[in-house]
Design a protein around this motif. Sequence first.
Motif, PDB file in Angstrom:
ATOM      1  N   ALA A 149       0.815  -0.957   0.264  1.00  0.00           N
ATOM      2  CA  ALA A 149       0.201  -0.061  -0.336  1.00  0.00           C
ATOM      3  C   ALA A 149       0.836   1.241   0.281  1.00  0.00           C
ATOM      4  N   MET A 150       0.687   2.223  -0.930  1.00  0.00           N
ATOM      5  CA  MET A 150       1.338   3.485  -0.497  1.00  0.00           C
ATOM      6  C   MET A 150       0.103   4.444   0.180  1.00  0.00           C
ATOM      7  N   ASP A 151       0.998   5.824   0.571  1.00  0.00           N
ATOM      8  CA  ASP A 151       0.346   7.170   0.744  1.00  0.00           C
ATOM      9  C   ASP A 151       0.969   8.001  -0.093  1.00  0.00           C
ATOM     10  N   MET A 152       0.293   9.037  -0.278  1.00  0.00           N
ATOM     11  CA  MET A 152       1.011  10.167  -1.155  1.00  0.00           C
ATOM     12  C   MET A 152      -0.305  11.542  -0.998  1.00  0.00           C
ATOM     13  N   LYS A 153       0.631  12.085  -0.663  1.00  0.00           N
ATOM     14  CA  LYS A 153       0.385  13.497  -0.454  1.00  0.00           C
ATOM     15  C   LYS A 153       0.679  14.495  -2.302  1.00  0.00           C
ATOM     16  N   VAL A 154      -0.516  15.058  -2.597  1.00  0.00           N
ATOM     17  CA  VAL A 154       0.245  15.801  -4.046  1.00  0.00           C
ATOM     18  C   VAL A 154      -0.451  17.564  -3.327  1.00  0.00           C
ATOM     19  N   THR A 155       0.513  18.420  -3.221  1.00  0.00           N
ATOM     20  CA  THR A 155       0.653  20.244  -3.497  1.00  0.00           C
ATOM     21  C   THR A 155       0.942  20.115  -4.794  1.00  0.00           C
ATOM     22  N   ALA A 156       0.417  21.922  -4.483  1.00  0.00           N
ATOM     23  CA  ALA A 156       1.169  22.201  -5.582  1.00  0.00           C
ATOM     24  C   ALA A 156       1.970  22.329  -6.693  1.00  0.00           C
ATOM     25  N   LYS A 157       3.126  22.188  -5.937  1.00  0.00           N
ATOM     26  CA  LYS A 157       4.544  21.789  -6.741  1.00  0.00           C
ATOM     27  C   LYS A 157       5.131  20.671  -6.951  1.00  0.00           C
ATOM     28  N   LYS A 158       4.780  19.707  -5.811  1.00  0.00           N
ATOM     29  CA  LYS A 158       5.378  18.577  -5.912  1.00  0.00           C
ATOM     30  C   LYS A 158       4.484  17.670  -5.033  1.00  0.00           C
ATOM     31  N   ALA A 159       4.779  16.231  -5.425  1.00  0.00           N
ATOM     32  CA  ALA A 159       3.880  14.418  -4.684  1.00  0.00           C
ATOM     33  C   ALA A 159       5.215  13.788  -3.516  1.00  0.00           C
ATOM     34  N   THR A 160       4.449  14.136  -2.913  1.00  0.00           N
ATOM     35  CA  THR A 160       5.313  12.815  -1.519  1.00  0.00           C
ATOM     36  C   THR A 160       4.664  11.694  -1.510  1.00  0.00           C
ATOM     37  N   TRP A 161       5.056   9.951  -1.530  1.00  0.00           N
ATOM     38  CA  TRP A 161       5.155   9.213  -1.704  1.00  0.00           C
ATOM     39  C   TRP A 161       5.535   8.840  -0.543  1.00  0.00           C
ATOM     40  N   HIS A 162       5.354   7.698  -0.034  1.00  0.00           N
ATOM     41  CA  HIS A 162       5.323   6.545   0.406  1.00  0.00           C
ATOM     42  C   HIS A 162       4.586   5.733   0.313  1.00  0.00           C
ATOM     43  N   PHE A 163       5.825   3.844   0.567  1.00  0.00           N
ATOM     44  CA  PHE A 163       4.488   2.401   1.330  1.00  0.00           C
ATOM     45  C   PHE A 163       4.521   2.786   2.894  1.00  0.00           C
ATOM     46  N   VAL A 164       3.419   2.134   2.163  1.00  0.00           N
ATOM     47  CA  VAL A 164       2.723   1.907   4.412  1.00  0.00           C
ATOM     48  C   VAL A 164       3.179   0.747   4.705  1.00  0.00           C
ATOM     49  N   GLY A 165       2.962   0.688   5.491  1.00  0.00           N
ATOM     50  CA  GLY A 165       1.885  -1.168   6.216  1.00  0.00           C
ATOM     51  C   GLY A 165       2.800  -2.577   5.779  1.00  0.00           C
ATOM     52  N   TYR A 166       2.873  -3.543   6.413  1.00  0.00           N
ATOM     53  CA  TYR A 166       4.085  -3.873   5.656  1.00  0.00           C
ATOM     54  C   TYR A 166       4.384  -4.279   4.078  1.00  0.00           C
ATOM     55  N   LEU A 167       5.796  -4.313   4.423  1.00  0.00           N
ATOM     56  CA  LEU A 167       6.235  -4.416   2.747  1.00  0.00           C
ATOM     57  C   LEU A 167       6.297  -5.746   2.951  1.00  0.00           C
ATOM     58  N   PRO A 168       6.596  -6.481   1.686  1.00  0.00           N
ATOM     59  CA  PRO A 168       7.406  -8.383   0.778  1.00  0.00           C
ATOM     60  C   PRO A 168       9.113  -7.623   1.491  1.00  0.00           C
ATOM     61  N   LYS A 169       9.567  -9.031   1.958  1.00  0.00           N
ATOM     62  CA  LYS A 169      10.760  -9.503   2.069  1.00  0.00           C
ATOM     63  C   LYS A 169      11.777  -9.390   1.023  1.00  0.00           C
ATOM     64  N   GLY A 170      12.627  -8.914   0.693  1.00  0.00           N
ATOM     65  CA  GLY A 170      13.840  -9.132  -0.268  1.00  0.00           C
ATOM     66  C   GLY A 170      12.872  -8.177  -1.467  1.00  0.00           C
ATOM     67  N   MET A 171      12.423  -7.196  -1.869  1.00  0.00           N
ATOM     68  CA  MET A 171      12.111  -7.161  -2.725  1.00  0.00           C
ATOM     69  C   MET A 171      12.536  -5.639  -3.043  1.00  0.00           C
ATOM     70  N   GLY A 172      12.658  -5.311  -1.671  1.00  0.00           N
ATOM     71  CA  GLY A 172      14.317  -3.529  -1.838  1.00  0.00           C
ATOM     72  C   GLY A 172      12.555  -2.507  -1.761  1.00  0.00           C
ATOM     73  N   TYR A 173      11.559  -3.135  -1.218  1.00  0.00           N
ATOM     74  CA  TYR A 173      10.736  -1.494  -0.154  1.00  0.00           C
ATOM     75  C   TYR A 173      11.635  -1.488   1.067  1.00  0.00           C
ATOM     76  N   ASN A 174      11.141   0.398   1.085  1.00  0.00           N
ATOM     77  CA  ASN A 174      11.530   0.630   2.281  1.00  0.00           C
ATOM     78  C   ASN A 174      10.150   1.531   2.796  1.00  0.00           C
ATOM     79  N   HIS A 175       9.667   2.244   4.018  1.00  0.00           N
ATOM     80  CA  HIS A 175       9.505   2.894   4.523  1.00  0.00           C
ATOM     81  C   HIS A 175      10.024   4.937   4.111  1.00  0.00           C
ATOM     82  N   LYS A 176      10.999   4.909   2.743  1.00  0.00           N
ATOM     83  CA  LYS A 176      10.803   6.164   2.977  1.00  0.00           C
ATOM     84  C   LYS A 176       9.977   6.747   1.785  1.00  0.00           C
ATOM     85  N   LYS A 177      10.135   8.535   2.766  1.00  0.00           N
ATOM     86  CA  LYS A 177       9.359   9.380   1.306  1.00  0.00           C
ATOM     87  C   LYS A 177      10.259   9.421   1.033  1.00  0.00           C
TER      88      LYS A 177
END
Length: 145
Positions: free
Chosen positions: A70-98
């Motif tokens: 799952a992903m969260d995204m906040k879109v403002t006038a000049k940028k869109a900030t996103w990050h993965f949330v919740g459980y992350l599958p292991k070994g796939m390279g996902y992280n919770h960084k924004k």
Amino acid sequence: MKKTKKFILVLSLIAAMFLTFVAIDSTTNLTNTVQASSVSFPKNMRGHWKSKPTYTWQKKHINKWMAIPAMDMKVTAKKATWHFVGYLPKGMGYNHKKYVLRMSNSNGILKGHGPFGQTNSFEIRGKKLILFYQGGGMITFNKAR
């Protein structure tokens, strides 16, 4: 008579050259083009968006079969900030960084760190925001309440 015809011909050639230079200058003039800093996201794209996880072809929707978290995204006038949330599958390279995506031109092409490559774009379809990413995939977001 011949001198007046030649004079009119020369004047018309000079006028044509002048108009050509004006047309070329107006197309290459930097003040006529849209600068990247002035391009912003449309108002209907702005806000807080959430996506649901995507699962593989198996029938049980458990963490074991999760392909895209799952992903969260906040879109403002000049940028869109996103990050993965919740459980992350292991070994796939996902992280919770924004990460940040910015609009690069008025066609909706985004530059920055996308989920699956550098080539990304947004589109609104009804009440859903769709993020198209490199390789032909897409992630559908719903407005967070």
